[in-house]
Design a protein around this motif. Structure first.
Motif, PDB file in Angstrom:
ATOM      1  N   VAL A 411       0.875  -1.181  -0.073  1.00 64.26           N
ATOM      2  CA  VAL A 411      -0.020   0.060   0.090  1.00 64.26           C
ATOM      3  C   VAL A 411       0.843   1.239   0.018  1.00 64.26           C
ATOM      4  CG1 VAL A 411      -1.530   1.280   1.307  1.00 64.26           C
ATOM      5  CG2 VAL A 411      -1.955  -1.136   1.278  1.00 64.26           C
ATOM      6  N   TYR A 412       0.720   2.211  -0.959  1.00 64.32           N
ATOM      7  CA  TYR A 412       1.249   3.502  -0.897  1.00 64.32           C
ATOM      8  C   TYR A 412       0.291   4.347  -0.419  1.00 64.32           C
ATOM      9  CZ  TYR A 412       5.867   1.906  -2.415  1.00 64.32           C
ATOM     10  OH  TYR A 412       7.091   1.379  -2.258  1.00 64.32           O
ATOM     11  N   THR A 413       0.635   5.188   0.654  1.00 64.00           N
ATOM     12  CA  THR A 413      -0.325   6.383   1.012  1.00 64.00           C
ATOM     13  C   THR A 413       0.611   7.051   2.067  1.00 64.00           C
ATOM     14  OG1 THR A 413      -2.339   6.925   1.979  1.00 64.00           O
ATOM     15  CG2 THR A 413      -1.388   5.052   2.751  1.00 64.00           C
ATOM     16  N   ARG A 414       0.005   8.281   2.222  1.00 69.51           N
ATOM     17  CA  ARG A 414       0.439   9.070   3.179  1.00 69.51           C
ATOM     18  C   ARG A 414      -0.261   9.428   4.321  1.00 69.51           C
ATOM     19  NH1 ARG A 414       4.439  13.081  -0.523  1.00 69.51           N
ATOM     20  NH2 ARG A 414       2.599  13.139  -1.940  1.00 69.51           N
ATOM     21  N   ASN A 415      -1.456   8.892   4.140  1.00 68.64           N
ATOM     22  CA  ASN A 415      -2.574   9.017   4.934  1.00 68.64           C
ATOM     23  C   ASN A 415      -2.504   7.834   6.072  1.00 68.64           C
ATOM     24  OD1 ASN A 415      -4.923   8.524   6.405  1.00 68.64           O
ATOM     25  ND2 ASN A 415      -6.065   9.476   4.819  1.00 68.64           N
ATOM     26  N   LEU A 416      -2.083   8.219   7.346  1.00 71.90           N
ATOM     27  CA  LEU A 416      -1.784   7.228   8.285  1.00 71.90           C
ATOM     28  C   LEU A 416      -3.176   6.455   8.507  1.00 71.90           C
ATOM     29  CD1 LEU A 416       0.079   5.880  10.435  1.00 71.90           C
ATOM     30  CD2 LEU A 416      -0.541   7.734  12.112  1.00 71.90           C
ATOM     31  N   SER A 417      -4.188   7.177   8.693  1.00 69.50           N
ATOM     32  CA  SER A 417      -5.355   6.181   8.775  1.00 69.50           C
ATOM     33  C   SER A 417      -5.778   5.396   7.927  1.00 69.50           C
ATOM     34  CB  SER A 417      -6.803   7.196   9.297  1.00 69.50           C
ATOM     35  OG  SER A 417      -6.433   8.200  10.296  1.00 69.50           O
ATOM     36  N   CYS A 418      -5.718   5.588   6.770  1.00 69.79           N
ATOM     37  CA  CYS A 418      -5.899   4.857   5.462  1.00 69.79           C
ATOM     38  C   CYS A 418      -4.797   3.664   5.687  1.00 69.79           C
ATOM     39  CB  CYS A 418      -5.703   5.821   4.145  1.00 69.79           C
ATOM     40  SG  CYS A 418      -5.742   4.626   2.675  1.00 69.79           S
ATOM     41  N   ALA A 419      -3.565   4.039   5.780  1.00 68.46           N
ATOM     42  CA  ALA A 419      -2.493   2.948   6.067  1.00 68.46           C
ATOM     43  C   ALA A 419      -2.919   1.930   7.046  1.00 68.46           C
ATOM     44  CB  ALA A 419      -1.172   3.543   6.526  1.00 68.46           C
ATOM     45  N   MET A 420      -3.547   2.441   8.134  1.00 68.63           N
ATOM     46  CA  MET A 420      -3.911   1.410   9.357  1.00 68.63           C
ATOM     47  C   MET A 420      -5.084   0.608   8.631  1.00 68.63           C
ATOM     48  SD  MET A 420      -3.105   0.278  12.065  1.00 68.63           S
ATOM     49  CE  MET A 420      -1.914   1.109  12.908  1.00 68.63           C
TER      50      MET A 420
END
Ligand code: ADP
Length: 476
Positions: A411-420
């Motif tokens: 997963v590539y994202t800078r959004n911590l909530s999305c990553a979690m």
């Protein structure tokens, strides 16, 4: 073959040849074992089990540590054998030797941490003690794509736990296995503790492993089809099984990710080992708003890749393992194009500059891939990157999980909530968050669903070779 501490020919006297997949040249011969050889190896490993499991963890640890040191001393030699027999570029082969050696070092340490437990009992006159003991004699079957590290990933934790091992390597890479067993021999691991049975036809050996009553456990890395077959047969005697099988990794790039950085990661992990890795991305999902710059960077990088002999400088794409692998890749690409995929680059076998002597396929990028295409469901195990666009987190999660495989995901994202949320909801044993290499000797590697059973690496990796025993003591 290496049986009971000595190098022996097959009982039948037969041999088979190993070939360089980048030019088709014969590079050597190996003994062609059958049931008789497998039986001898099993009996040797069985005899060695008592003394080996009776050593202290410190003693077993010393042998593993010695094998680690020897692998380090012979790093370049081992890597050269691997490049010649398996085809991967020398730099990648050096990396694999290091990765393989890491298991020996890590489990040399972990051998000393096979702890038990005491548990408060329900009766005042009762005591519960839990100990963990080696499962017994282990039969291991390993693949050709990582022909050295897949051996240590099984042998190191098994030996650390106190088990003895009979190993059958893939028929495409017997010489890599022979080199690894020379290391075990030099480390003076006692006779019978590790045994190697090479063979052109895996079936009779697999059959002997599965049916022989002295084998307590089967550990297998390879295709899901063969894994299922072994698990079914192992059920007859309730033999323990660990299975490291196929994958169909999703690689998800969200709208807020840097498309250039994500494309760099995607190219590195997609073309790792020419796509012949179970953690290789098989569906690259990119948010529709950034798919343009993502594909541009992806294509730029792919167009700079050079295929050829792994000994040539600058080569990053090695050959596929055999003609069947080439046919499979070709079939998936043709099917995708017929069903409407767009070919961004590649899409054909490489034949110029003598590459026709090996099994080379051009690094290929497809976009507009849809669920109807074979490549969306079947593991490719080759250098083809299928790109799919998406709109919402919900839809991409559902598409990513829509597979019977469950090994790696990215997963590539800078959004911590999305990553979690993705980390928690992806049904995969491994989730790389902005990370394309979430593997190490210390970390549990393995799959959910039809990607396997059990874990290799980390403390979970040694647990696969241990039985838990409860002692209930009554005191008067
Ligand atoms: P791949 O398709 O990646 O070559 P396989 O599952 O065919 O994967 O091979 C992985 C390992 O399993 C190899 O060592 C191979 O020899 C072995 N193998 C293949 N078929 C059988 C079988 N019927 N019984 C036991 N081992 C097998």
């Amino acid at each position: 073959m290496y049986i009971n501490g000595g190098w022996v020919n097959a009982v039948s006297g037969e041999t088979f040849s190993a070939y360089n997949p980048s030019n088709g040249e014969k590079i050597g011969d190996a003994a062609d074992g059958n049931q008789d050889d497998a039986r001898q190896a099993i009996e040797a490993a069985h005899r060695a089990f008592g003394p080996w499991s009776g050593l202290t963890a410190y003693q077993r640890s010393d042998y593993l540590d010695m094998a680690y040191q020897l692998m380090m001393e012979q790093k370049e030699h081992l890597a050269r054998v691997m490049t010649e027999e398996q085809g991967k570029p020398l730099k990648a082969a050096m990396g694999e030797v290091q990765y393989g050696a890491d298991f020996l070092r890590w489990y040399a340490e972990e051998a000393k941490r096979v702890y038990g437990e005491t548990i408060p009992a329900p009766r005042s006159d009762q005591r519960f003690i839990v100990i963990r003991q080696p499962v017994g004699m282990v039969a291991a079957i390993t693949p050709w794509n990582y022909p050295m590290s897949m051996i240590t990933r099984k042998v190191a934790p098994a030996l650390a736990a106190g088990c003895t091992v009979v190993l059958k390597p893939a028929e495409a890479t017997p010489l890599c296995a022979v080199e690894m067993f020379k290391i075990f021999e030099k480390a003076q691991i006692p006779a019978g503790v590790v045994n190697l049975v090479t063979a052109l036809n895996p079936t009779p050996i697999g059959e002997t492993f599965i049916t022989h009553p002295l084998v307590s456990k089967i550990t297998f890395t390879g295709s899901t089809d063969v894994g299922k077959l072994l698990a079914q047969k192992a059920a007859k005697q309730i033999k323990r099984v660990s299975l490291e099988l196929g994958g169909h990794a999703p690689f998800i790039v969200f709208e807020d990710a840097d498309p250039v950085y994500a494309a760099k990661g995607a190219v590195l992990v997609k073309f790792l080992n020419t796509g012949q890795a179970c953690i290789s991305p098989n569906r690259i999902f990119v948010h529709h708003r950034i798919v343009g710059p993502f594909i541009e960077e992806f294509k730029n990088r792919v167009s700079k890749m050079r295929a050829g002999s792994g000994f040539e400088k600058g080569v990053t794409i090695g050959p596929l393992v055999n003609s069947a692998a080439l046919e499979k890749v070709n079939r998936q690409v043709t099917d995708a194009l017929e069903k409407g995929a767009t070919l961004i680059c590649g899409g054909k076998r490489l034949v110029d500059n003598h590459l026709d002597k090996g099994f080379f396929y051009a690094p290929t990028v497809l976009s507009d891939v849809t669920p109807e295409m074979l490549i969306y469901r079947e593991e490719t195990f080759g250098p083809v990157a299928p790109i799919i666009t998406f709109d919402t987190e919900e839809s991409v999660l559902s598409m990513a999980n829509d597979t019977h495989y469950g090994l790696a995901s990215y997963v590539y994202t800078r959004n911590l909530s999305c990553a979690m949320r993705m980390f928690e909801n992806l049904r995969f044993g491994i989730v790389g968050i902005n990370d394309i290499n979430p593997t190490a000797a210390a970390a549990p590697f393995g799959g959910m669903k039809e990607s396997g059973l059990g874990r290799e690496g980390g403390k979970e990796g040694i647990a696969e070779y241990l039985e838990t025993k409860l002692g209930g003591f009554s005191i008067q």
